[in-house]
Design a protein around this motif. Sequence first.
Motif, PDB file in Angstrom:
ATOM      1  N   VAL B 207       0.982  -1.158   0.353  1.00 38.62           N
ATOM      2  CA  VAL B 207      -0.027   0.226  -0.115  1.00 38.62           C
ATOM      3  C   VAL B 207       0.918   1.251   0.058  1.00 38.62           C
ATOM      4  O   VAL B 207       1.756   1.528   0.800  1.00 38.62           O
ATOM      5  CB  VAL B 207      -0.977   0.026   1.179  1.00 38.62           C
ATOM      6  CG1 VAL B 207      -1.783  -0.815   1.537  1.00 38.62           C
ATOM      7  CG2 VAL B 207      -0.379   0.244   2.636  1.00 38.62           C
ATOM      8  N   VAL B 208       0.134   2.739  -0.299  1.00 38.04           N
ATOM      9  CA  VAL B 208       1.201   3.937  -0.577  1.00 38.04           C
ATOM     10  C   VAL B 208       0.505   4.856   0.309  1.00 38.04           C
ATOM     11  O   VAL B 208      -0.362   4.025   0.814  1.00 38.04           O
ATOM     12  CB  VAL B 208       0.985   4.428  -2.073  1.00 38.04           C
ATOM     13  CG1 VAL B 208       0.955   5.633  -2.024  1.00 38.04           C
ATOM     14  CG2 VAL B 208       1.072   3.442  -2.687  1.00 38.04           C
ATOM     15  N   ASP B 209       1.474   5.423   0.997  1.00 37.12           N
ATOM     16  CA  ASP B 209       1.444   6.032   1.460  1.00 37.12           C
ATOM     17  C   ASP B 209       1.212   5.646   3.398  1.00 37.12           C
ATOM     18  O   ASP B 209      -0.393   6.054   3.743  1.00 37.12           O
ATOM     19  CB  ASP B 209       0.482   7.280   1.412  1.00 37.12           C
ATOM     20  CG  ASP B 209       0.223   8.462   2.585  1.00 37.12           C
ATOM     21  OD1 ASP B 209       0.894   8.568   3.526  1.00 37.12           O
ATOM     22  OD2 ASP B 209      -0.484   8.991   2.205  1.00 37.12           O
ATOM     23  N   PRO B 210       1.011   4.410   4.239  1.00 33.34           N
ATOM     24  CA  PRO B 210       0.803   4.090   4.762  1.00 33.34           C
ATOM     25  C   PRO B 210       0.813   5.522   6.285  1.00 33.34           C
ATOM     26  O   PRO B 210       1.345   5.724   6.287  1.00 33.34           O
ATOM     27  CB  PRO B 210       1.774   2.959   5.904  1.00 33.34           C
ATOM     28  CG  PRO B 210       3.080   3.446   4.911  1.00 33.34           C
ATOM     29  CD  PRO B 210       3.222   3.972   3.564  1.00 33.34           C
ATOM     30  N   CYS B 211      -1.075   5.087   6.926  1.00 34.53           N
ATOM     31  CA  CYS B 211      -0.999   5.304   7.883  1.00 34.53           C
ATOM     32  C   CYS B 211      -0.510   5.389   9.174  1.00 34.53           C
ATOM     33  O   CYS B 211       0.365   3.550   9.166  1.00 34.53           O
ATOM     34  CB  CYS B 211      -2.668   6.188   7.926  1.00 34.53           C
ATOM     35  SG  CYS B 211      -3.144   4.420   8.623  1.00 34.53           S
ATOM     36  N   LEU B 212      -0.535   5.800  10.327  1.00 32.71           N
ATOM     37  CA  LEU B 212       0.251   4.861  11.289  1.00 32.71           C
ATOM     38  C   LEU B 212      -0.283   3.585  11.818  1.00 32.71           C
ATOM     39  O   LEU B 212       0.613   2.431  12.102  1.00 32.71           O
ATOM     40  CB  LEU B 212      -0.100   5.816  12.536  1.00 32.71           C
ATOM     41  CG  LEU B 212       0.160   5.664  14.281  1.00 32.71           C
ATOM     42  CD1 LEU B 212       2.136   5.212  13.834  1.00 32.71           C
ATOM     43  CD2 LEU B 212       0.286   6.940  15.610  1.00 32.71           C
ATOM     44  N   ASP B 213      -1.840   3.618  11.941  1.00 30.10           N
ATOM     45  CA  ASP B 213      -2.290   2.725  11.811  1.00 30.10           C
ATOM     46  C   ASP B 213      -1.556   0.956  11.572  1.00 30.10           C
ATOM     47  O   ASP B 213      -0.985   0.146  11.968  1.00 30.10           O
ATOM     48  CB  ASP B 213      -3.905   2.182  11.858  1.00 30.10           C
ATOM     49  CG  ASP B 213      -4.438   2.687  13.174  1.00 30.10           C
ATOM     50  OD1 ASP B 213      -3.711   2.827  14.096  1.00 30.10           O
ATOM     51  OD2 ASP B 213      -5.780   2.981  12.681  1.00 30.10           O
ATOM     52  N   GLU B 214      -1.721   1.213   9.810  1.00 28.82           N
ATOM     53  CA  GLU B 214      -1.011   0.238   8.861  1.00 28.82           C
ATOM     54  C   GLU B 214       0.563   0.505   8.950  1.00 28.82           C
ATOM     55  O   GLU B 214       0.838  -1.016   9.129  1.00 28.82           O
ATOM     56  CB  GLU B 214      -1.247   1.286   7.097  1.00 28.82           C
ATOM     57  CG  GLU B 214      -2.284   0.813   7.192  1.00 28.82           C
ATOM     58  CD  GLU B 214      -2.935   1.571   5.402  1.00 28.82           C
ATOM     59  OE1 GLU B 214      -3.749   0.988   4.950  1.00 28.82           O
ATOM     60  OE2 GLU B 214      -2.453   2.760   5.282  1.00 28.82           O
ATOM     61  N   GLU B 215       1.266   1.203   9.948  1.00 26.94           N
ATOM     62  CA  GLU B 215       2.671   1.317  10.489  1.00 26.94           C
ATOM     63  C   GLU B 215       2.783   0.448  11.402  1.00 26.94           C
ATOM     64  O   GLU B 215       3.622  -0.535  10.785  1.00 26.94           O
ATOM     65  CB  GLU B 215       3.141   2.638  10.293  1.00 26.94           C
ATOM     66  CG  GLU B 215       3.536   3.621   8.882  1.00 26.94           C
ATOM     67  CD  GLU B 215       4.457   4.672   9.490  1.00 26.94           C
ATOM     68  OE1 GLU B 215       4.481   5.147  10.612  1.00 26.94           O
ATOM     69  OE2 GLU B 215       4.772   5.408   7.734  1.00 26.94           O
ATOM     70  N   LEU B 216       2.006   0.616  12.629  1.00 25.53           N
ATOM     71  CA  LEU B 216       2.133  -0.367  13.406  1.00 25.53           C
ATOM     72  C   LEU B 216       1.684  -1.980  12.948  1.00 25.53           C
ATOM     73  O   LEU B 216       2.534  -2.791  13.745  1.00 25.53           O
ATOM     74  CB  LEU B 216       1.657  -0.145  14.478  1.00 25.53           C
ATOM     75  CG  LEU B 216       1.525   1.257  15.296  1.00 25.53           C
ATOM     76  CD1 LEU B 216       0.390   2.355  15.771  1.00 25.53           C
ATOM     77  CD2 LEU B 216       3.040   1.166  15.554  1.00 25.53           C
ATOM     78  N   VAL B 217       1.484  -2.809  11.873  1.00 26.20           N
ATOM     79  CA  VAL B 217       1.277  -3.980  11.768  1.00 26.20           C
ATOM     80  C   VAL B 217       2.081  -3.947  10.388  1.00 26.20           C
ATOM     81  O   VAL B 217       1.912  -5.153   9.982  1.00 26.20           O
ATOM     82  CB  VAL B 217      -0.257  -3.948  11.508  1.00 26.20           C
ATOM     83  CG1 VAL B 217      -1.355  -3.737  12.948  1.00 26.20           C
ATOM     84  CG2 VAL B 217      -0.804  -2.968  10.201  1.00 26.20           C
ATOM     85  N   MET B 218       3.039  -3.039   9.381  1.00 27.10           N
ATOM     86  CA  MET B 218       3.239  -4.049   8.347  1.00 27.10           C
ATOM     87  C   MET B 218       4.871  -4.588   8.538  1.00 27.10           C
ATOM     88  O   MET B 218       5.343  -4.507  10.158  1.00 27.10           O
ATOM     89  CB  MET B 218       3.486  -2.525   8.025  1.00 27.10           C
ATOM     90  CG  MET B 218       5.297  -1.605   8.207  1.00 27.10           C
ATOM     91  SD  MET B 218       5.003   0.341   7.184  1.00 27.10           S
ATOM     92  CE  MET B 218       6.128   0.942   8.486  1.00 27.10           C
ATOM     93  N   ASP B 219       5.235  -5.107   7.621  1.00 30.47           N
ATOM     94  CA  ASP B 219       6.210  -6.554   7.538  1.00 30.47           C
ATOM     95  C   ASP B 219       6.948  -5.564   7.440  1.00 30.47           C
ATOM     96  O   ASP B 219       8.303  -6.204   7.394  1.00 30.47           O
ATOM     97  CB  ASP B 219       5.532  -7.196   6.916  1.00 30.47           C
ATOM     98  CG  ASP B 219       4.927  -7.970   7.072  1.00 30.47           C
ATOM     99  OD1 ASP B 219       4.447  -8.365   8.128  1.00 30.47           O
ATOM    100  OD2 ASP B 219       3.477  -8.195   5.890  1.00 30.47           O
TER     101      ASP B 219
END
Lengths: 249, 275
Positions: B207-219
């Motif tokens: 995904v492009v431009d991760p928000c914080l929620d996404e950053e905290l679960v990204m690999d």
Amino acid sequence: MKKSPPVPLITPDGKRCDGRAFDELRPIELEVGVLKNADGSAMIRQGKNIIVAAVYGPRELHPKHLALPDRAVLRCRYHMAPFSVYGERKSPAPTRREIELSKVIREALEPAIFLELFPRCAIDVYIEVLQADGGTRCASIVAASLALADAGIPLRDLVAAVAVGKVQGHIVLDINHLEDEYGEGDMPVAMMPTRGVITLFQADGVWTPDEIKYALELARKGIMKIYELQKEALRKKYEKVIEEVEVGV
Amino acid sequence: MSKASFEVIPHLKKKTIYAMLQQGSRIDGRKLTEYRQIAIEAGIVERANGSALVKLGNTMVIAGIKAGIGAPFPDTPDAGALMVNVEFVPFASPTFEPGPPDENAIEVARVVDRGLRSTGAVNLEKLCIVPGKHVWVLWCDIYVLNHDGNLIDASALAALTALLNTKLPKVTVEGGEVKIDERTLEPLPVEHYPVTVTMAKIGDHIVVDPCLDEELVMDARLSIAVNEEGKVCAIQKGLGGYFTIEEVHKAIDMAVQVSNELRNKIFEAIKKVGT
């Protein structure tokens, strides 16, 4: 803006400044178990690079509040000795570059380690660059991954790495100090070779998407060769151990 | 919000984030390749030589340029200097603490710097006043004011906008003496326009431009700086995950596509205040 190099980076007969072909690695020597006190250690000599990596752990983590309940914490320190560089002495205090490299090296090794097997523990990887000759972060990863294996830490795969670069428009494998300093681009790549996945990927300089494609393929081929050398180095140490045990019996 | 709830809640959302990605949508309703709303305001700090405020959704970053005359680096006697520094201001997130920049702040600064330097965004040779003696030294200080993910892209946008907004007083050299004419301002020689596009790998999705929620679960994370010619001028992979070679190529194509949109936002902001 960059000054011109002291020697031509590409000779008229299409060789590089140290006589190598564009897709040729520097001579690499790997030795596993070079330090007695560490749980695992390895030394790499690649061109004029001399780098020692050592692993302590899994061991108790201090300070304790940093411990994770479900996995081990991997810590990594990449450091250059003051005498390791060309020209003036490097201050031994960690530079911003060393702090960034410690981070990316840790993140390059992390996918290969079964950290979840050692909750609340620390695995410490210490890397000392004794002599620097370009591509030190990649050489550090090659040595650190061997040191982890030597420490008996369960790994999904070894991690092998090499830097490709852009030198006078040519994309070349395993850049040396001169090519790094005077070339147009540097692209360090680390992979878990048997899985074919990338765990470290950085670049500076200007690259077209097609050049990146070519560079990644060149890096992958180099990495497969380095991977064979890594396995051989591990085998060499443990064959010696087996021999010693058998003689003992 | 306490530090614990700040970091724990997104893990409870993890399942939802994964399930939504499977359906081709994201936790904040965006498409996989969709950037958040971007708002850029140039020239908001008058005391600085150039400045910019960037909002990426709820992420808020300010960049200020301070210029001074100093000695050149010994290895580049006929070029000015550009230094990029990033501060994670403690009020920007419950997880930020006061103190010198940590490895995360240093990484953001070095990735922004790499993009600017690789393309030669600022023509540093034009910032030489007396070779070997006096050059312009530019400090680009980036302050993260609110952290809602993707600090690298926000910082890169702020840095380039602030540089484009920078004006330097005219200098003349008379008999070896440097004279500064504070009343005559000249724009900084910015000649290339790199922007950075960061992508997050979450499971098998990018995904492009991760928000914080996404950053905290990204690999893993991949940041690609792209110049105005669609060429890549800096790459940084982050976190303890991995990318396949195919994913890397896909991400580069995505970054090249998105980069024009970001660059246009910068030009619009600059147009509003007049160079």
